[in-house]
Design a protein around this motif. Structure first.
Motif, mmCIF file in Angstrom:
data_model
loop_
_atom_site.group_PDB
_atom_site.id
_atom_site.type_symbol
_atom_site.label_atom_id
_atom_site.label_comp_id
_atom_site.label_asym_id
_atom_site.label_seq_id
_atom_site.Cartn_x
_atom_site.Cartn_y
_atom_site.Cartn_z
ATOM 1 N N GLU A 1 21.068 70.166 29.433
ATOM 2 C CA GLU A 1 21.975 71.297 29.663
ATOM 3 C C GLU A 1 22.722 71.170 30.992
ATOM 4 O O GLU A 1 23.945 71.365 31.052
ATOM 5 N N LEU A 2 22.010 70.824 32.060
ATOM 6 C CA LEU A 2 22.585 70.851 33.406
ATOM 7 C C LEU A 2 23.154 69.513 33.852
ATOM 8 O O LEU A 2 23.925 69.461 34.802
ATOM 9 N N ILE B 1 19.873 72.172 41.261
ATOM 10 C CA ILE B 1 20.663 72.920 40.279
ATOM 11 C C ILE B 1 19.794 73.548 39.194
ATOM 12 O O ILE B 1 20.299 74.292 38.344
ATOM 13 N N GLY B 2 18.484 73.254 39.209
ATOM 14 C CA GLY B 2 17.619 73.843 38.207
ATOM 15 C C GLY B 2 16.172 73.451 38.404
ATOM 16 O O GLY B 2 15.857 72.539 39.169
ATOM 17 N N ILE C 1 24.419 65.341 45.604
ATOM 18 C CA ILE C 1 23.485 64.855 44.587
ATOM 19 C C ILE C 1 22.866 66.072 43.918
ATOM 20 O O ILE C 1 22.246 66.915 44.575
ATOM 21 N N ARG C 2 23.047 66.166 42.600
ATOM 22 C CA ARG C 2 22.578 67.327 41.835
ATOM 23 C C ARG C 2 21.178 67.029 41.307
ATOM 24 O O ARG C 2 20.984 66.095 40.539
ATOM 25 N N LEU D 1 13.392 72.372 51.235
ATOM 26 C CA LEU D 1 13.600 71.095 51.935
ATOM 27 C C LEU D 1 14.971 70.512 51.593
ATOM 28 O O LEU D 1 15.721 70.085 52.468
ATOM 29 N N ILE D 2 15.299 70.507 50.320
ATOM 30 C CA ILE D 2 16.560 69.908 49.873
ATOM 31 C C ILE D 2 17.761 70.736 50.327
ATOM 32 O O ILE D 2 18.837 70.196 50.611
#
Length: 221
Positions: A47-48, A32-33, A4-5, A22-23
């Protein structure tokens, strides 16, 4: 299995670092950002293209609710999980209205947050247990009340003013200017009155105002 992003949107750097750590311990998730304000969150989401955005309430600049609305408009499939310190029903209602998929309090245990992320990404929704308990208690108190007032009677004078102006086609900004209030205050009145009246969109609001003779049907002849 694809991870999961996640995009973190919060204006406190230390808090973002803590959530990132934590993640990172979860094998099925990755950050991812990061974004420190609403506008940046909208740009980073475009963007991501994350699967999910953890969205704080109360960031500077563009409101978190408007940022969520824009993200959902640009990518309806994106999931937004509100992560906030505010156990406030008005914020919860506003978040749900703009399309948030869940509402988690910042003082929740870590496993509640990770469970919420998974539930939302599977297509479900999530409410922190304390918020759910508040809603249930509020509902129970309403149905147990022997002398419940008609819905319109529960509106404050200011909420009635905002109702009339909204039904007449004025925007929130126009109403704020007309009543010499902040936009945030008018938005709070709007969500309170719509919750009290069980109204969910502008068309229902106008119809209600006509039925109650708050506004008149325009003469088209």
């Amino acid at each position: 299995m694809a991870k999961i992003r996640i995009l973190l949107a919060d204006d406190h750097t230390l808090f973002r670092q803590g959530i990132r750590q934590l993640i990172s311990n979860e094998p099925d998730m990755e950050v991812i950002g990061e974004a420190a304000n609403g506008s940046d969150a909208v740009d980073k989401a475009a963007e991501l293209r994350p699967d999910l955005v953890l969205m704080d309430i109360g960031m500077p600049g563009l409101s978190s609710f408007e940022a969520t609305r824009q993200m959902k408009k640009n990518r309806p499939e994106i999931k937004v999980l509100v992560l906030t310190m505010y156990d406030d029903e008005d914020y919860l209602v506003e978040g749900m209205e703009v399309g948030a998929n869940g509402y988690v309090l910042k003082d929740s245990p870590a496993n509640q947050l990770t469970s919420a992320i998974r539930d939302v990404c599977r297509g479900g929704s999530y409410l922190s247990p304390r918020m759910l308990s508040q809603l249930v208690d509020d509902f129970r108190s309403r149905i147990k009340s022997a002398n419940r007032l008609p819905r319109f009677a529960t509106l404050t004078t200011r909420e009635r003013e905002v109702l009339k102006l909204l039904a007449e086609g004025n925007s929130v900004k126009e109403i704020a200017c007309d009543l010499n209030l902040s936009v945030k205050t008018v938005e709070a009145h709007k969500f309170n009155l719509m919750r009290k009246l069980d109204i969910h969109n502008k068309a229902q609001l106008v119809q209600y105002a006509i039925q109650k003779k708050i506004i008149k049907i325009p003469n088209l002849a």
